[in-house]
Design a protein around this motif. Structure first.
Motif, short mmCIF file in Angstrom:
data_model
loop_
_atom_site.label_atom_id
_atom_site.label_comp_id
_atom_site.label_asym_id
_atom_site.label_seq_id
_atom_site.Cartn_x
_atom_site.Cartn_y
_atom_site.Cartn_z
N THR A 139 0.80 -1.23 -0.14
CA THR A 139 -0.04 0.19 0.12
C THR A 139 0.72 1.15 0.11
O THR A 139 0.13 2.30 0.10
CB THR A 139 -0.88 0.16 1.29
OG1 THR A 139 -0.14 0.03 2.47
CG2 THR A 139 -1.91 -1.11 1.34
N ARG A 140 2.15 1.00 0.04
CA ARG A 140 3.05 2.35 0.14
C ARG A 140 2.69 3.16 1.63
O ARG A 140 2.33 4.35 1.42
CB ARG A 140 3.18 3.15 -1.07
CG ARG A 140 3.83 2.24 -2.22
CD ARG A 140 3.82 3.21 -3.39
NE ARG A 140 4.84 2.57 -4.15
CZ ARG A 140 5.65 3.25 -5.10
NH1 ARG A 140 5.56 4.30 -5.28
NH2 ARG A 140 6.36 2.41 -5.91
N GLY A 141 2.58 2.36 2.67
CA GLY A 141 1.97 2.95 3.68
C GLY A 141 2.63 3.75 4.87
O GLY A 141 3.83 3.87 4.39
N ASN A 142 2.65 3.81 5.96
CA ASN A 142 3.39 4.44 6.93
C ASN A 142 3.06 3.96 8.28
O ASN A 142 2.09 3.28 8.74
CB ASN A 142 3.45 5.95 6.60
CG ASN A 142 2.29 6.54 7.17
OD1 ASN A 142 2.01 6.60 8.36
ND2 ASN A 142 1.42 6.84 6.21
N ILE A 143 4.21 4.01 8.90
CA ILE A 143 4.31 3.80 10.53
C ILE A 143 4.61 4.84 11.42
O ILE A 143 5.34 5.52 11.08
CB ILE A 143 5.39 2.60 10.83
CG1 ILE A 143 5.12 1.33 9.69
CG2 ILE A 143 5.42 2.13 12.08
CD1 ILE A 143 6.49 0.58 9.57
N ILE A 144 3.61 4.97 12.44
CA ILE A 144 4.18 6.02 13.60
C ILE A 144 4.25 5.18 14.75
O ILE A 144 3.47 4.57 15.10
CB ILE A 144 3.01 6.93 13.60
CG1 ILE A 144 2.88 7.79 12.10
CG2 ILE A 144 2.94 7.74 14.55
CD1 ILE A 144 1.53 7.64 11.64
N ASN A 145 5.33 5.49 15.44
CA ASN A 145 5.63 4.83 16.68
C ASN A 145 5.52 5.76 17.88
O ASN A 145 6.02 7.03 17.54
CB ASN A 145 6.96 4.22 16.69
CG ASN A 145 7.45 3.17 15.61
OD1 ASN A 145 6.39 2.12 15.50
ND2 ASN A 145 8.48 3.18 15.00
N ILE A 146 4.65 5.57 18.74
CA ILE A 146 4.62 6.26 19.96
C ILE A 146 5.60 5.89 21.04
O ILE A 146 5.69 4.95 21.77
CB ILE A 146 3.14 6.15 20.42
CG1 ILE A 146 1.99 6.44 19.54
CG2 ILE A 146 3.17 7.35 21.72
CD1 ILE A 146 1.89 7.74 18.75
N SER A 147 6.62 6.93 21.30
CA SER A 147 7.76 6.77 21.89
C SER A 147 7.20 7.55 23.27
O SER A 147 6.27 7.61 23.79
CB SER A 147 9.00 7.29 21.30
OG SER A 147 10.35 7.12 22.24
#
Ligand code: NDP
Length: 267
Positions: A139-147
């Motif tokens: 999907t050419r997606g994305n990731i967001i990590n909650i640090s």
């Protein structure tokens, strides 16, 4: 005018969405037209947030509910498989679940706490990313990590397990942004300051004392208040939006009311 996002047709999997920041993020994605996955260990809380997501969704899209523990690989696999079986794809992965697991270095159970902090806050992020990459590549997606700002600030006794787990997320985010660039997957992290959620319930303190602690911290913040879950949800939505944040990857975005720059002490 409030900024509005359009995630119509997108599938967003938000871990730890049964409460706090994750719940607000799931609701914001649902409100913006996405299909959302609500997950956590507490089935009642998962069901409650899923219902709220459906209510705010412009087309009343039902949210997928998956109950599971992210320290268990089988539960992670089931979460991902059920998402893909239900919605056919994954566009956005928000690795948000986490807990304030702490212990002073001389505590008899330090190693157990340290191991649990890494499993809950870091290994789960790594495992979910490892397993979701094939879908996000499609999907050419994305990731967001909650640090957390705890990845940058040390000093309070007992915080080392939590601080180290969050510091690991920051480096993982940078490594993944570089490594997954060729697959056109963007990867970013957010460092929240103190946010008024259920995060402090793990410390087993009376509710009014928790309120007092948040109020005291808020008074020390340059913005004059602690964060609300929506503050972080809006930051997630911005980073997830290819039209607004398509040039941003590998960023560690601070959303802390000025905590770090003012060097706020929690003592
Ligand atoms: P909450 O306690 O309100 O929410 C935590 C979420 O994580 C819940 O949905 C919980 O679900 C889930 N979770 C925890 N452990 C597991 C597990 N083993 N398996 C599956 N789900 C799990 O806290 P917040 O919303 O504040 O926390 C969200 C993130 O934000 C965390 O990563 C936290 O470290 C980070 N953060 C929070 C700050 C704050 O001040 N609140 C500051 C900086 C960072 P359930 O209980 O249903 O399992």
């Amino acid at each position: 005018m409030s900024l509005k996002y359009d995630f119509t047709g997108k599938v967003a999997l938000i871990t730890g969405s049964s409460s706090g920041i994750g719940a607000a993020t799931a609701q914001l994605f649902a409100k913006s037209g996405a299909n959302v996955v609500v997950t956590g260990r507490n089935a009642d809380a998962v069901a409650k947030v899923a219902k709220q997501c459906s209510v705010v969704s412009p087309k009343q899209l039902p949210a997928l509910e998956v109950v599971g523990d992210l320290t268990n690989d089988e539960d992670c696999n089931r979460l991902i498989e059920t998402t893909v079986q239900t919605f056919g794809k994954i566009d956005i992965l928000v690795n948000n679940a986490g807990a304030g697991i702490m212990a002073p270095i001389d505590a008899t159970d330090y190693m157990e706490k340290f191991s649990l902090a890494l499993k809950t806050n870091l290994n789960s992020v790594v495992y979910m990313t490892h397993k979701c990459v094939p879908y996000l590549a499609k999907t050419r997606g994305n990731i967001i990590n909650i640090s957390s700002i705890a990845s940058k600030k040390s000093g309070s006794t007992g915080s080392s397990p939590y601080c180290m787990s969050k510091a690991g997320i920051n480096m993982f985010t940078k490594c993944m942004a570089a490594e997954l660039g060729p697959k056109r997957i963007r990867v970013n992290a957010i460092l929240p300051g103190a946010v008024d959620t259920n995060f402090m319930t793990i410390f087993d303190l009376p509710k009014d004392l928790i309120g007092q602690i948040y109020s005291n911290i808020g008074q020390k913040y340059p913005v004059g208040r602690v964060g609300q879950s929506q503050d972080i949800a809006y930051t997630v939505a911005y980073l997830a939006s290819d039209s607004e944040a398509g040039f941003i990857t590998g960023s560690i975005v601070v959303a802390d009311g000025g905590d770090i720059v003012a060097n706020v002490s929690y003592e």
